[in-house]
Scaffold this motif. Structure first.
Motif, short mmCIF file in Angstrom:
data_model
loop_
_atom_site.label_atom_id
_atom_site.label_comp_id
_atom_site.label_asym_id
_atom_site.label_seq_id
_atom_site.Cartn_x
_atom_site.Cartn_y
_atom_site.Cartn_z
N THR A 44 30.71 -111.93 -89.41
CA THR A 44 29.54 -111.80 -88.56
C THR A 44 29.94 -111.36 -87.15
O THR A 44 30.90 -111.87 -86.58
CB THR A 44 28.78 -113.14 -88.47
OG1 THR A 44 28.38 -113.52 -89.78
CG2 THR A 44 27.56 -113.02 -87.58
N ALA A 45 29.19 -110.42 -86.61
CA ALA A 45 29.41 -109.98 -85.23
C ALA A 45 28.49 -110.77 -84.30
O ALA A 45 27.29 -110.90 -84.55
CB ALA A 45 29.13 -108.49 -85.10
N HIS A 46 29.08 -111.29 -83.21
CA HIS A 46 28.35 -112.07 -82.22
C HIS A 46 28.39 -111.29 -80.90
O HIS A 46 29.46 -110.90 -80.44
CB HIS A 46 28.97 -113.44 -82.03
CG HIS A 46 29.07 -114.23 -83.31
ND1 HIS A 46 28.11 -115.11 -83.72
CD2 HIS A 46 30.02 -114.24 -84.28
CE1 HIS A 46 28.47 -115.66 -84.88
NE2 HIS A 46 29.63 -115.14 -85.23
N TYR A 47 27.24 -111.09 -80.29
CA TYR A 47 27.13 -110.24 -79.10
C TYR A 47 26.84 -111.10 -77.88
O TYR A 47 26.05 -112.06 -77.94
CB TYR A 47 26.02 -109.21 -79.30
CG TYR A 47 26.33 -108.22 -80.40
CD1 TYR A 47 26.97 -107.01 -80.11
CD2 TYR A 47 26.01 -108.48 -81.73
CE1 TYR A 47 27.27 -106.10 -81.11
CE2 TYR A 47 26.32 -107.58 -82.74
CZ TYR A 47 26.94 -106.39 -82.42
OH TYR A 47 27.24 -105.50 -83.42
N VAL A 48 27.49 -110.71 -76.77
CA VAL A 48 27.32 -111.44 -75.51
C VAL A 48 27.02 -110.42 -74.41
O VAL A 48 27.77 -109.46 -74.22
CB VAL A 48 28.58 -112.24 -75.13
CG1 VAL A 48 28.32 -113.08 -73.88
CG2 VAL A 48 29.06 -113.10 -76.29
N ASN A 49 25.91 -110.64 -73.70
CA ASN A 49 25.56 -109.81 -72.54
C ASN A 49 25.15 -110.75 -71.42
O ASN A 49 24.02 -111.26 -71.39
CB ASN A 49 24.42 -108.86 -72.89
CG ASN A 49 24.09 -107.91 -71.74
OD1 ASN A 49 24.46 -108.17 -70.59
ND2 ASN A 49 23.38 -106.83 -72.03
N CYS A 50 26.09 -111.00 -70.52
CA CYS A 50 25.85 -111.99 -69.47
C CYS A 50 24.87 -111.50 -68.42
O CYS A 50 24.50 -112.25 -67.51
CB CYS A 50 27.16 -112.42 -68.83
SG CYS A 50 28.16 -113.47 -69.91
N SER A 51 24.41 -110.24 -68.53
CA SER A 51 23.36 -109.77 -67.62
C SER A 51 21.97 -109.95 -68.23
O SER A 51 20.96 -109.66 -67.56
CB SER A 51 23.59 -108.30 -67.27
OG SER A 51 23.44 -107.49 -68.42
N ALA A 52 21.91 -110.40 -69.48
CA ALA A 52 20.60 -110.62 -70.11
C ALA A 52 19.87 -111.76 -69.42
O ALA A 52 20.48 -112.75 -69.00
CB ALA A 52 20.78 -110.92 -71.60
N ALA A 53 18.54 -111.65 -69.32
CA ALA A 53 17.73 -112.64 -68.60
C ALA A 53 17.70 -113.98 -69.32
O ALA A 53 17.63 -115.04 -68.68
CB ALA A 53 16.31 -112.11 -68.39
N ALA A 54 17.74 -113.95 -70.64
CA ALA A 54 17.61 -115.19 -71.41
C ALA A 54 18.69 -115.24 -72.46
O ALA A 54 19.19 -114.22 -72.92
CB ALA A 54 16.23 -115.28 -72.05
N ASN A 55 19.04 -116.46 -72.86
CA ASN A 55 20.04 -116.63 -73.91
C ASN A 55 19.42 -116.39 -75.27
O ASN A 55 18.39 -116.98 -75.61
CB ASN A 55 20.63 -118.04 -73.84
CG ASN A 55 21.91 -118.16 -74.64
OD1 ASN A 55 22.72 -117.24 -74.65
ND2 ASN A 55 22.10 -119.28 -75.31
#
Length: 826
Positions: free
Chosen positions: A39-50
């Motif tokens: 499984t691929a897990h994506y992280v974008n710390c600029s996203a407004a919400a988790n």
């Protein structure tokens, strides 16, 4: 380097902080259940919400990563061009062939993970295996040091953990303890903990990363302290990384077996030595790349430069308790302490291997340029323990029972050409005389400094080395030594426009005296620093280069044992026996009269000047043998040699407007009763053949701009000319003329060639050069016919002039000189 084992509360504290951070994450956020493998897990710390961790709904903080246990084949992908703040402590392990991977997605700059000054690593793996981390930007800057690292993988499992790969990362501004323990103050630290049984790693790869301003060290694969025991990590590969401004060291492996450190480039390290609080590990000494307590380490193709640490400060170091370490194909320059540090055994509490002398050390095909100084570097240190190209801390470590007990130092090229530099070539902190033995063979040592050599035990071997420049009284006795200029292509990398840069600067011209002048060494590795083959049976070159220098002639030293592609000249046959060689095992042998060999060159450029050099001698004094060239579109040119020991010929020829061929020959003239011999011929294209000498053939009919030497006056006469009308005539003794040639290139290699003869046989006329930044060099002729005197020399680091001269020292009749040429080799 002295190693002190102490308790390390800072490291213990970092683990506690990591555990608390993980627990805090679990309390603040709901735990994420591990998804199915792959499984691929994506992280974008600029996203407004988790989000849920998909690409459409990415996580937006490191907390979500830290609260997840990952499985084989899973990936953690951070959005390009974004920054996440915090420390990563993901859970879980991959499997063989299916690691957990951490990287990036999208287009843009590497994702940044900024630990924001927190103590501990930016990414921490504890008792986890089969992980690959790549494509990220890690930083952890702070106003004061603490235990900080970029990636830290620790093993306290009591067993073997496998496969940690860190690649294509940018790791910078890690504010660790520059004098503290290694792996916990590293860009990448892979660490084993004190456990029973001993924990170890297998398959650790750190490659293609960039490190900048990491305190202490860029890469460390070590235990968590001295006294770890005998367990060895295996399969470590550290390659193709770039490191700048590391606070102390650059690369270290401790308690490894079979580590490969390959193709790394490290500069400007060693400027810091700040230690943790009292009672914790403290060592302010550092070197570029080194190992201790390890076996079968190979360090190759690396470049270390401008290391400024004052305590050790060398580019490379074989430290305590190592077995069978090979340093090859490395480039070291401007490192304060020197090129290579060699440690003796000593006692570290709880560390039995520290008392074992390192054995089986091989140092070959490396290049050291102006080590012993930081001149030319952005910063400089002050040495506290001395400097030396080969820098021994004490006596020479020799371990009995090893197949290669003594250090083998062979086929290295050493260049020391800095004004006033006193770097010894062989140096020991113990003094000018040490116990133990070593083997020092086939090394090319260019030494314009004032440093010398320590003396060793009677069993040491010094053979077939080149010692050029200054010759201190401590220079080793070497019956097969060469003392001529090695003719490096771009010594000191002084010519910024040269196509020979970096280590390539220490390739040589085809006329170099190092070619085929070395001794065969068993188990020589089979390759030189530039990928050329080194034969197991034929004589190698001296130094790190084993090529032909781009010689346009084939079989130029007749080392095939056959004539081809040379052909018989008309007359009696010549041959190639294994006798009378100047270098190697073979030479061309002519018949007694009217005999020789030719080689045709094709593909030459029209209107281009070439340099032909070669060595010849005759069996019977007074008979002559010619080395020459014809069929190039100009007038046939040759030099007659009448000596019974090998004498060099060197002259220029310029192809005609349509000339693309030439025939080079060795020819024993008619009328003799003994053989002639030729060896080591070479043809090289010149980029410029401008003669730097003014009035070189004295055809002005006057001396100017030559000036009188001290003693009896000399003058220009319209007789005894070799060519043209005029020649220089000396007085009978203490007489000659000299010309100072300006506008030369510093650290440039030049050829001075001139012709001389004596009016009375047996009296000597010298052609020479001095004032060029090196040792005065001259050749003498005592025949009554003109003989050529070619001299190769290299100007000093700050010298742009040279004084060429003709001088008659003593006797009862005049001497004559004519046709001076001074050209720069390309």
């Amino acid at each position: 380097m002295k190693r002190r084992r102490t308790d390390r509360p800072g490291v213990r504290a970092s683990r506690i902080l990591t555990l608390l951070a993980t627990l805090a994450g679990a309390v603040l956020l709901p735990a994420h259940t591990a998804l199915a493998a792959g499984t691929a897990h994506y992280v974008n710390c600029s996203a407004a919400a988790n989000g849920s961790g998909t690409q459409a709904s990415p996580w937006n903080s490191v907390s979500s990563v830290n609260s997840t246990t990952f499985a084989a084949g899973d990936s953690i992908l951070f959005a390009a061009g974004t920054t996440c703040t915090g420390q990563l402590t993901p859970g879980g392990s991959g499997a063989s062939g299916s690691p957990v991977t951490m990287g990036s997605y999208g287009i843009g700059a590497k994702p940044v993970i900024d630990a924001n000054g927190a103590t501990g690593p930016v990414i921490h793996l504890l008792n986890q295996q089969y992980w690959e981390i790549g494509g990220l930007d890690l930083t952890n800057a702070a106003s004061s040091p603490a235990y900080r690292s970029g990636v830290l993988a620790e093993n306290s499992s009591g067993g073997v953990l496998h496969h940690i790969r860190v690649h294509d990362m940018n790791i910078h501004d890690i504010s660790g303890w520059a004098g503290g323990w290694y792996a916990t103050n590293a860009g990448v630290g892979v660490q084993t903990d004190h456990t029973t049984p001993v924990s170890t790693w297998d398959d650790v790869v750190v490659e293609n990363n960039t490190f900048d301003h990491v305190d202490r060290i860029a890469v460390a694969v070590t235990p968590d302290g001295d006294g770890q025991g005998t367990g060895l990590t295996t399969g470590t590969v550290i390659r193709d990384n770039t490191m700048t401004y590391d606070g102390a060291d650059d690369i270290l492996v401790v308690k490894n077996d079979g580590a490969l450190i390959d193709g790394n480039k490290a500069g400007y390290g060693g400027a810091k030595n700040t230690c943790p609080p009292s009672g914790q590990y403290c060592n302010g000494a550092s070197a570029g790349i080194w190992m201790s307590g390890s076996s079968n380490t190979v360090v190759q193709n690396n470049e270390v430069y401008c290391h400024v640490n004052g305590a050790d400060g060398t580019g490379y170091d074989v430290d305590w308790g190592n077995h069978n370490t090979t340093f090859q194909y490395n480039y070291s320059h401007q490192n304060l302490g020197g090129f290579m540090l060699v440690m003796p055994p000593f006692n570290i509490a709880g560390e039995p291997t520290s008392t074992v002398p390192s054995d089986g050390t091989v140092i070959r095909y490396n290049i050291s340029e102006n080590d012993g100084t930081n001149t030319g570097c952005p910063a400089a240190g002050t040495p506290t323990h001395g400097t030396g190209v080969f820098h021994f801390v004490g006596n020479i470590p020799n371990q009995s029972g090893s197949s290669v007990a003594v250090p083998l130092i062979y086929n290295n090229s050493v260049y020391v050409n800095k004004s006033g530099l006193n770097t010894p070539i062989l140096y020991s902190r113990r003094g000018s005389s040490v116990t133990g033995t070593l083997s020092f063979r086939n090394n090319a040592v260019f030494n314009y400094g004032t440093g010398g050599y320590f003396t060793t035990g009677s069993g040491s071997v010094y053979s077939n080395n080149l010692f050029y420049g200054n010759h201190p009284s401590s220079e080793p006795t070497d019956a097969a030594k060469v003392t001529a200029d090695p003719e490096f292509r771009n010594p000191g990398n002084a010519d910024s426009g040269s196509s020979y840069a970096g280590a390539d600067a220490y390739q040589v011209h085809p006329s170099s005296p190092v070619i085929r002048a070395g001794a065969v060494i068993g188990g020589n590795g089979g390759k030189d620093a530039f990928g050329n083959t080194v034969s197991a049976t034929a004589a190698p070159d001296i130094g790190a280069y084993n090529g032909t220098g781009g010689n346009l002639l084939s079989n130029a030293g007749f080392e095939t044992g056959a004539l081809s592609p040379w052909t018989q000249a008309s007359g009696a046959s010549s041959s190639v026996p294994s006798t009378n060689a100047r270098t190697g095992g073979y030479a061309l042998t002519t018949a007694a009269s009217g005999s020789g060999a030719n080689q045709s060159l094709t593909g030459l450029s029209p209107n281009t000047t070439y340099l032909l050099t070669g060595w010849a001698k005759v069996a019977n004094a007074g008979e002559t043998l010619a080395v020459g060239v014809k069929g190039f579109g100009g007038t046939e040119t040759y030099t007659n040699i009448a000596t019974t020991s090998y004498t060099q010929a060197a002259f220029l020829f310029t192809t005609g407007s349509a000339g693309t061929t030439a025939t080079v020959y060795c020819w024993k003239n008619s009328g003799g009763s003994g053989a002639g011999y030729c060896d080591d011929l070479a043809v090289e294209r010149l980029s410029s053949a401008a003669n730097a000498v003014t009035n070189p053939g004295f055809e002005a009919g006057a001396l100017t701009p030559w000036t009188q030497s001290t003693g009896t006056a000399s003058g220009v006469v319209a007789s005894n000319a070799r060519t043209g009308t005029y020649a220089l005539q000396t007085g009978v003794s203490a007489s000659g003329a000299i010309q100072t040639v300006n506008g030369l290139t510093s650290s440039g290699t030049y050829l001075l060639a001139a012709w001389s003869k004596a009016a009375t046989a047996g009296e000597e006329v010298a052609v020479g050069v001095k004032g060029f930044g090196g040792t005065e060099t001259y050749l003498r002729n005592s025949t009554t016919s003109y003989a050529q005197q070619p001299i190769f020399f290299t100007t000093g680091a700050t010298t742009t002039s040279a004084a060429a001269y003709c001088y008659k020292n003593s006797g009862s009749a005049a001497g004559y000189c004519d046709d001076y040429t001074l050209i720069k080799l390309p």
